[in-house]
Write a protein that holds these residues in place. Structure first.
Motif: not given
Ligand SMILES: [Zn+2]
Ligand SMILES: [Zn+2]
Length: 345
Positions: A40, A42-43, A122, A125-127, A129-130
Motif C-alpha cells: 500500500c 499510504h500505509c 492502495s 482502508e486507504c482507498s 480514506k482517500m
C-alpha cells in the motif's frame, strides 16, 4: 525388497521406490517466474492473496508473497523458508529461496528462484480514506448554537484519541474528515459503532443530549446501506461551572447520564439534579469567571474577604462544611448573590 524403478536393494523404501527414486519422481518445489509484491502506498500493509495485511517491512511482505507463490506436491506443507535478495533495481529483485517442507511425514528441502516485482497499490482502508469514505457522522453541538474554541479543541482531541485507540484493534476505524460548522463540529467516521461509542461517552460524561438517525444512501449487492447520524448537544455548562436551577445556584462537581452532581453554593448541601431539558439550567457563572479573594478574618459562620472588585471588605455566610486550604478562597458572583466556594468541592 528392491526398488521397482532402479532395482537397488537394501535402501530406505517409500512404498515401492527407494528414497532417491521417490525424491526424483515425486518431490519438487516450483515457483512462478515472477512474484508480484503489492504494497500500500499510504500505509504499511501488503496484499497477500486477496487480503491486505499489516507488515513490519518489505522483507516481510516478500516472505508472505513467496510463501503463497511456492507450489509443492499435494499434501506438502512449508515448514521453513529462507531467502536471499539481489536487488536489480528498487522495484525488481532476484530471489533465491530455500524452502523446507513436510511431505508424507518426511522433511525435504528444495531451492527455487524467482523475480520479485514490487508494486504500489492502495489498500481497502486507504482507498476509503482517500475517497473520504464514511458510514457515520458524529455531530457535536454547543448550547444555543455556539461552541467555544476551547470546547471545540477539547472535543476534537477526545474524538481523535478515542479513534486512535479503536484503530489498535481494528484498522477499519478512522476519521475521514472534520468539519467546523455553525454551532459545533461534524466528524465523518468510517464505521457506525465507533461513532456511536464516542457519542454515548459524551452523553455520559458531559450530560449531553443524544439522538441518532439513519438515512439510506445506496445499495451494494442487493444490500441496503445506511449512514448513521449521531447528534450530541452539549449542555450550557460543564464541570466547575456554577448553574442556576429553579431559583438557586449550584456548583457543578461532575456529571453522569442525565444527572448533574452539584453542591448548593448557599447551603453547602450536595445535590444530584436530574437533567430533563438543558434549558432548565442557566449558566450562572462559568468556571473561567470564578474569582480569587484573600481572606481577612473567619469565624464559625462567616468569612470576611477582600472583594477583588473594589478592594473593600466583604462579609459572607459560610456554607455547611466549608473548608479552605490557603489564604485565598474562590469567590463566585451570580445574579442571585455572592458566595465563597469551599475547597472541598
Ligand atoms: Zn530406486
Ligand atoms: Zn493502506
Amino acid at each position: 525388497v528392491f526398488c521397482v524403478e532402479c532395482g537397488a536393494e537394501g535402501r530406505e523404501m517409500i512404498g515401492s521406490l527407494c528414497r532417491p527414486c521417490y525424491e526424483e519422481k515425486h518431490v519438487w518445489a516450483k515457483m512462478p517466474a515472477h512474484v508480484d509484491v503489492t504494497l500500500c502506498a499510504h500505509c504499511s500493509s501488503a496484499l497477500l492473496g486477496d487480503t491486505w495485511k499489516d507488515v513490519q517491512s518489505v522483507q516481510e511482505a516478500i516472505e508472505g508473497a513467496l510463501e503463497l507463490a511456492i507450489v509443492l506436491p499435494e499434501g506438502g506443507a512449508i515448514s521453513d523458508l529462507t531467502f536471499e535478495l539481489d536487488e536489480k533495481d528498487p522495484r525488481n529483485m532476484n530471489v533465491r529461496a530455500r524452502v523446507s517442507f513436510i511431505l508424507k511425514g518426511m522433511a525435504f528441502e528444495r531451492e527455487v528462484a524467482t523475480l520479485a516485482r514490487i508494486k504500489r497499490g492502495s489498500c481497502k482502508e486507504c482507498s476509503k480514506k482517500m475517497g473520504s469514505y464514511y458510514e457515520a457522522i458524529l455531530q457535536v453541538r454547543g448550547p444555543e448554537r455556539r461552541m467555544s474554541e476551547a470546547d471545540e479543541e477539547q472535543i476534537e482531541q477526545l474524538v481523535r484519541s478515542r479513534v486512535g485507540s479503536m484503530r489498535e484493534h481494528s484498522r477499519e476505524v478512522f476519521v475521514s474528515k472534520v468539519e467546523r460548522v455553525k454551532g459545533g463540529l461534524d466528524f465523518y467516521l468510517s464505521t457506525s459503532p465507533s461513532a456511536r461509542a464516542i457519542a454515548r461517552e459524551l452523553q455520559e460524561s458531559r450530560c449531553a443530549e443524544y439522538k441518532e438517525s439513519s438515512s439510506l444512501w445506496g445499495r451494494r449487492g442487493g444490500e441496503e446501506l445506511s449512514r448513521m447520524t449521531f447528534l450530541i448537544r452539549l449542555p450550557c455548562f460543564s464541570n466547575g461551572d456554577v448553574v442556576e436551577y429553579q431559583g438557586r445556584d449550584y456548583y457543578v462537581r461532575n456529571m453522569s447520564r442525565n444527572m448533574v452532581h452539584t453542591v448548593d453554593v448557599a447551603s453547602g448541601e450536595p445535590k444530584s439534579l436530574k437533567l430533563k431539558g438543558a434549558d432548565e439550567f442557566a449558566l450562572a457563572c462559568p468556571r473561567a469567571k470564578i474569582l480569587q479573594a484573600i481572606v481577612l478574618t473567619e469565624s464559625d459562620s462567616e468569612i470576611q474577604v477582600l472583594n477583588p472588585e473594589g478592594m473593600t471588605p466583604l462579609d459572607l455566610k459560610k456554607p455547611a462544611n466549608f473548608e479552605r486550604k490557603g489564604e485565598h478562597i474562590r469567590l463566585v458572583k451570580t445574579r442571585l448573590g455572592t458566595y465563597p466556594l469551599s475547597d472541598s468541592w
